[in-house]
Design a protein around this motif. Structure first.
Motif, PDB file in Angstrom:
ATOM      1  N   MET A   7       0.833  -1.198   0.000  1.00 50.69           N
ATOM      2  CA  MET A   7       0.000   0.000   0.000  1.00 50.69           C
ATOM      3  C   MET A   7       0.868   1.249   0.000  1.00 50.69           C
ATOM      4  O   MET A   7       0.616   2.194  -0.745  1.00 50.69           O
ATOM      5  N   LEU A   8       1.902   1.262   0.833  1.00 52.23           N
ATOM      6  CA  LEU A   8       2.793   2.416   0.898  1.00 52.23           C
ATOM      7  C   LEU A   8       3.526   2.609  -0.417  1.00 52.23           C
ATOM      8  O   LEU A   8       3.703   3.734  -0.889  1.00 52.23           O
ATOM      9  N   ALA A   9       3.943   1.510  -1.019  1.00 50.40           N
ATOM     10  CA  ALA A   9       4.648   1.598  -2.298  1.00 50.40           C
ATOM     11  C   ALA A   9       3.733   2.190  -3.363  1.00 50.40           C
ATOM     12  O   ALA A   9       4.142   3.061  -4.134  1.00 50.40           O
ATOM     13  N   LYS A  87       8.228  -1.093  -7.745  1.00 53.63           N
ATOM     14  CA  LYS A  87       8.714  -1.051  -9.127  1.00 53.63           C
ATOM     15  C   LYS A  87       7.647  -1.455 -10.141  1.00 53.63           C
ATOM     16  O   LYS A  87       7.714  -1.059 -11.295  1.00 53.63           O
ATOM     17  N   ASP A  88       6.661  -2.225  -9.706  1.00 51.23           N
ATOM     18  CA  ASP A  88       5.564  -2.597 -10.603  1.00 51.23           C
ATOM     19  C   ASP A  88       4.776  -1.372 -11.061  1.00 51.23           C
ATOM     20  O   ASP A  88       4.043  -1.431 -12.038  1.00 51.23           O
ATOM     21  N   TYR A  89       4.892  -0.259 -10.343  1.00 58.92           N
ATOM     22  CA  TYR A  89       4.164   0.954 -10.683  1.00 58.92           C
ATOM     23  C   TYR A  89       5.007   1.937 -11.495  1.00 58.92           C
ATOM     24  O   TYR A  89       4.579   3.044 -11.771  1.00 58.92           O
ATOM     25  N   GLY A  90       6.216   1.532 -11.864  1.00 58.30           N
ATOM     26  CA  GLY A  90       7.096   2.406 -12.631  1.00 58.30           C
ATOM     27  C   GLY A  90       7.861   3.330 -11.712  1.00 58.30           C
ATOM     28  O   GLY A  90       8.021   3.071 -10.534  1.00 58.30           O
ATOM     29  N   GLY A  91       8.324   4.432 -12.244  1.00 54.71           N
ATOM     30  CA  GLY A  91       9.025   5.416 -11.440  1.00 54.71           C
ATOM     31  C   GLY A  91      10.529   5.231 -11.437  1.00 54.71           C
ATOM     32  O   GLY A  91      11.077   4.344 -12.095  1.00 54.71           O
ATOM     33  N   GLU A 122      15.265   1.695 -11.942  1.00 52.92           N
ATOM     34  CA  GLU A 122      14.050   2.056 -12.677  1.00 52.92           C
ATOM     35  C   GLU A 122      12.955   1.034 -12.406  1.00 52.92           C
ATOM     36  O   GLU A 122      13.219  -0.154 -12.281  1.00 52.92           O
ATOM     37  N   GLY A 123      11.731   1.516 -12.367  1.00 58.29           N
ATOM     38  CA  GLY A 123      10.586   0.627 -12.250  1.00 58.29           C
ATOM     39  C   GLY A 123      10.175   0.120 -13.613  1.00 58.29           C
ATOM     40  O   GLY A 123      10.775   0.455 -14.637  1.00 58.29           O
TER      41      GLY A 123
END
Length: 133
Positions: A7-9, A87-91, A122-123
Protein backbone atom coordinates in the motif's frame (compact mmCIF):
# COMPACT_ATOMS: atom_id res chain seq x y z
CA UNK A 1 -6.06 0.13 9.65
CA UNK A 2 -2.81 -1.76 9.21
CA UNK A 3 -0.58 -0.13 6.61
CA UNK A 4 1.15 -2.68 4.38
CA UNK A 5 4.31 -2.22 2.36
CA UNK A 6 2.52 -2.70 -0.99
CA UNK A 7 0.00 0.00 0.00
CA UNK A 8 2.79 2.42 0.90
CA UNK A 9 4.65 1.60 -2.30
CA UNK A 10 1.56 2.23 -4.39
CA UNK A 11 0.87 5.56 -2.71
CA UNK A 12 4.47 6.75 -3.06
CA UNK A 13 4.78 5.75 -6.68
CA UNK A 14 1.37 6.92 -7.81
CA UNK A 15 2.07 10.26 -6.11
CA UNK A 16 5.27 10.86 -8.01
CA UNK A 17 5.49 8.63 -11.11
CA UNK A 18 6.81 10.42 -14.14
CA UNK A 19 9.21 9.99 -17.02
CA UNK A 20 12.73 11.24 -17.39
CA UNK A 21 15.92 10.55 -19.23
CA UNK A 22 19.20 9.16 -17.96
CA UNK A 23 21.79 11.49 -16.52
CA UNK A 24 25.55 11.53 -16.63
CA UNK A 25 27.61 9.49 -14.20
CA UNK A 26 29.39 12.01 -11.97
CA UNK A 27 31.53 10.95 -9.05
CA UNK A 28 29.20 9.36 -6.51
CA UNK A 29 29.91 9.87 -2.81
CA UNK A 30 29.83 7.07 -0.27
CA UNK A 31 26.21 6.12 0.37
CA UNK A 32 24.70 8.10 3.23
CA UNK A 33 23.04 6.50 6.22
CA UNK A 34 20.96 7.75 9.11
CA UNK A 35 17.42 8.54 10.12
CA UNK A 36 14.86 10.00 7.76
CA UNK A 37 15.42 13.41 9.33
CA UNK A 38 19.21 13.14 8.96
CA UNK A 39 18.95 12.15 5.29
CA UNK A 40 16.44 14.95 4.64
CA UNK A 41 18.77 17.46 6.28
CA UNK A 42 21.60 16.30 4.01
CA UNK A 43 19.54 17.24 0.93
CA UNK A 44 18.07 20.38 2.53
CA UNK A 45 14.44 19.40 2.74
CA UNK A 46 11.97 19.66 5.60
CA UNK A 47 10.30 16.23 5.53
CA UNK A 48 6.49 16.11 5.64
CA UNK A 49 6.11 12.77 7.46
CA UNK A 50 3.37 10.63 5.93
CA UNK A 51 4.10 7.27 7.57
CA UNK A 52 5.76 6.73 10.95
CA UNK A 53 5.75 3.00 11.67
CA UNK A 54 8.27 0.58 13.16
CA UNK A 55 9.21 -0.95 9.82
CA UNK A 56 9.04 2.15 7.58
CA UNK A 57 9.12 5.92 7.89
CA UNK A 58 8.09 7.88 4.81
CA UNK A 59 7.95 11.59 4.01
CA UNK A 60 7.28 13.90 1.11
CA UNK A 61 10.22 16.21 0.48
CA UNK A 62 10.82 19.18 -1.76
CA UNK A 63 14.06 21.04 -2.34
CA UNK A 64 15.53 23.07 -5.23
CA UNK A 65 16.18 19.79 -7.11
CA UNK A 66 12.50 18.77 -7.11
CA UNK A 67 9.85 16.84 -5.24
CA UNK A 68 10.43 13.31 -3.98
CA UNK A 69 9.43 10.70 -1.44
CA UNK A 70 12.07 9.72 1.11
CA UNK A 71 11.60 6.48 3.03
CA UNK A 72 13.71 4.68 5.60
CA UNK A 73 13.36 1.04 6.61
CA UNK A 74 14.08 -0.98 9.75
CA UNK A 75 15.57 -3.89 7.75
CA UNK A 76 17.28 -4.49 4.43
CA UNK A 77 14.70 -7.18 3.64
CA UNK A 78 11.79 -4.81 4.30
CA UNK A 79 13.38 -2.26 2.00
CA UNK A 80 13.88 -4.76 -0.83
CA UNK A 81 10.30 -6.05 -0.51
CA UNK A 82 9.00 -2.45 -0.68
CA UNK A 83 11.13 -1.62 -3.72
CA UNK A 84 10.14 -4.83 -5.54
CA UNK A 85 6.46 -4.03 -4.96
CA UNK A 86 6.83 -0.38 -5.89
CA UNK A 87 8.71 -1.05 -9.13
CA UNK A 88 5.56 -2.60 -10.60
CA UNK A 89 4.16 0.95 -10.68
CA UNK A 90 7.10 2.41 -12.63
CA UNK A 91 9.02 5.42 -11.44
CA UNK A 92 12.64 6.11 -10.57
CA UNK A 93 14.36 5.08 -7.34
CA UNK A 94 17.55 6.17 -5.61
CA UNK A 95 18.47 3.31 -3.33
CA UNK A 96 20.82 3.38 -0.34
CA UNK A 97 21.19 1.05 2.62
CA UNK A 98 17.83 1.02 4.42
CA UNK A 99 16.55 4.09 2.56
CA UNK A 100 15.05 4.99 -0.81
CA UNK A 101 14.12 8.22 -2.58
CA UNK A 102 11.39 8.08 -5.20
CA UNK A 103 11.34 10.94 -7.68
CA UNK A 104 9.18 12.08 -10.54
CA UNK A 105 12.24 12.98 -12.60
CA UNK A 106 15.51 11.13 -13.04
CA UNK A 107 17.25 14.53 -12.83
CA UNK A 108 15.92 14.99 -9.27
CA UNK A 109 17.40 11.65 -8.21
CA UNK A 110 20.65 12.35 -10.01
CA UNK A 111 20.99 15.56 -7.99
CA UNK A 112 20.13 13.77 -4.74
CA UNK A 113 22.68 11.08 -5.59
CA UNK A 114 25.43 13.72 -5.67
CA UNK A 115 24.82 14.20 -1.92
CA UNK A 116 23.44 10.87 -0.70
CA UNK A 117 25.23 8.39 -2.98
CA UNK A 118 23.29 5.21 -3.71
CA UNK A 119 22.15 3.58 -6.95
CA UNK A 120 19.41 4.68 -9.33
CA UNK A 121 16.95 1.92 -10.24
CA UNK A 122 14.05 2.06 -12.68
CA UNK A 123 10.59 0.63 -12.25
CA UNK A 124 8.62 -1.25 -14.88
CA UNK A 125 7.49 1.00 -17.73
CA UNK A 126 3.85 0.06 -18.33
CA UNK A 127 3.44 2.68 -21.06
CA UNK A 128 5.18 0.35 -23.51
CA UNK A 129 2.94 -2.53 -24.48
CA UNK A 130 3.73 -5.34 -26.87
CA UNK A 131 1.27 -6.95 -29.20
CA UNK A 132 -1.73 -5.39 -30.82
CA UNK A 133 -1.69 -2.64 -33.43
Amino acid sequence: MKVTRPMLAAVAVLTLVGCGSGGDEAAVPQTASGSLEQLAAEVKCAPDIQTDADEIRQAICKNPDGRFILATFATDRGQREWINGAKDYGGHYLVGRKWVAVGDETSTLTSLRETLGGDIEEGTDHSVHTGGH
